[in-house]
Scaffold this active site. Structure first.
Site: not given
Length: 464
Positions: A121, A274, A280, A313
């Site tokens: 999925r 910022s 910024k 295993r």
């Protein structure tokens, strides 16, 4: 802050992806393991290995089943996995038919197949997201095929390119990742069914038939043999996740550099600010892509370590996969989501690109000038002249081409250097080829409909 950033309400907003993470929740894992037991009973009943009607009773009990989570959790230090206790509870819930729950299987069969069911999925979702990114980048590559900018090598301006060609460079790896996904799908989306040590001995001669029927039940592939300790498939898948996030990280790195104040050629749609500097707008989307790409590259080594199992295993390497692979997948989901945000919000400044080109004082045409001069003199002499003139241009701020023209032979075709757009070579042809390749997609592959994709049982289970 939590121990895992993926579970943090703060950092999770950046590096997690709810649509991906839901497949790796405890609840989804347990529900898928229950679905495995139901499917196993159905397969064995069709093969007349358990009494008729048993599978329906087990399915009915499973649909109403609510695990005792406290007991399930308490069993983990005892078994190292939840399957033993889960099977006990499911058998009890199914009444007399419960004796046929888990017949011939081992805990690793349950957990590995449940993992693959959920990964199917996740990967189908990733393929759709990748196709979306490919389509967006095709648009950028085509739209900006004539938007001239400086190509940069080792962070320095080199020769003229187009933004369309740069976008094509981001596009092609993503198109190849879709092809790689289609190729690795049949190797990795396989049912696990081997019993105690990979022989299915308790089923006598019916083991292979049950494995193939179980694969049909979940629309997964039937492997040549149980892969309890053959973990190359999951390691290959982890490698694909790292390649994917690495490619998105490369795009993010380019965009972050293009967003620098001194460059200002692109903005990735971030609204990052910022705390101290209000002017910024930090390129948060681009930075996240870089961080995730590097994180998955580091995690990949753990998946390669987890390929080393003991005999028929193992336990420690198996546990290492549980720690690592869900993180890698969830980070990849976050990267795909973030990349879409960056590309949908992408803003390009062609004027700034042109100004940055002119700031090299003709330097981006140095290679082209050498070619023109070499038509009238030895190549070494042409290279020497351009090298010396380039040094002078850097020191004085003068135009490189004007310096070269002062004492150049009269028959040099200086008109050919009238602009960077005259020296783009095969850029447009490469853009065309990239778009053609991207639009073709994986040949003959349709994830979500071919064998190896999640069954109706898996969809009902996970989406409930």
């Amino acid at each position: 802050m939590t121990a895992s950033p993926l579970d943090s309400s703060l950092l999770g907003k950046l590096v997690s992806d709810p649509e991906t993470a839901k497949y790796f929740s405890d609840e989804a894992g347990v529900r898928t393991m229950v679905e495995f037991e139901v499917g196993l009973a159905a397969a064995q009943e069709r093969l007349e290995m358990i009494p008729a009607g048993s599978a329906a009773k087990i399915r009915g009990a499973a649909e109403a089943f609510e695990p005792d989570w406290a007991t399930l959790v308490a069993s983990m230090p005892v078994s190292g996995h939840p399957v033993t206790e889960l099977v006990r509870q499911l058998r009890e819930a199914a009444g007399p038919a419960g004796q046929y729950v888990h017949f011939g299987a081992t805990a690793q069969d349950v957990m590995d197949t449940a993992l693959v069911m959920r990964l199917a999925r996740v990967l189908a979702t990733f393929d759709r997201r990748l196709q979306d990114l490919v389509d967006i980048l095709v648009g950028h590559a085509d739209r900006h095929r004539n938007t001239v900018m400086a190509g940069r090598t080792r962070t320095q301006q080199a020769v003229p390119i187009t933004f369309g060609l740069k976008a094509a460079g981001w596009l092609l790896p993503l198109a190849r990742h879709r092809i790689r996904l289609a190729e690795l799908w049949p190797r990795t989306m396989t049912v696990q069914f081997g019993g105690a040590a990979g022989t299915l001995g308790t089923l006598r001669t019916n083991g292979l038939a049950v494995m193939e029927e179980l694969a049909r039940e979940f629309e997964l592939r039937a492997p040549d043999a149980p892969w309890h300790v053959q973990r190359d498939g999951l390691a290959e898948l982890a490698g694909w996740l790292s390649l994917l996030t690495g490619s998105l990280g490369k795009m993010g790195q380019d965009l972050a550099l293009m967003a620098q104040t001194e460059v200002a050629e692109a903005s990735d749609g971030s609204v990052g600010s910022s705390s101290a500097m209000p002017h910024k707008v930090n390129p948060v989307n681009s930075e996240l892509l870089v961080a995730i790409g590097r994180a998955n590259a580091a995690l990949l080594s753990s998946m390669h370590q987890a390929a080393i199992h003991e005999h028929e295993r193992g336990g420690s390497a198996w546990t290492l996969e549980w720690i690592t692979l869900p993180q890698m997948a969830t980070l990849a989901g976050a990267a795909l989501r973030t990349a879409r945000e960056a590309l949908v919000g992408l803003s390009i400044d062609p004027d700034r690109m042109a100004r940055n080109l002119s700031a090299s004082s003709g330097g981006v045409l140095a290679e082209s000038a050498k070619v023109l001069l070499a038509a009238t003199m030895p190549v070494d002499e042409a290279a020497r002249r351009v090298r010396e003139a380039s040094q002078q241009a850097r020191q004085t701020g003068s135009d490189l081409i004007e310096i070269l023209r002062r004492d150049a032979p009269a028959d040099v075709d200086w008109a050919a250097l009238s602009g960077p757009a005259n020296w783009l070579g095969s850029a447009n042809a490469f853009v065309d080829r990239a778009i053609e390749t991207a639009r073709a997609g994986p040949a003959g592959i349709r994830l979500g409909s071919n064998p190896g994709c999640p069954s109706s049982h898996d969809r009902r289970l996970i989406d409930s």
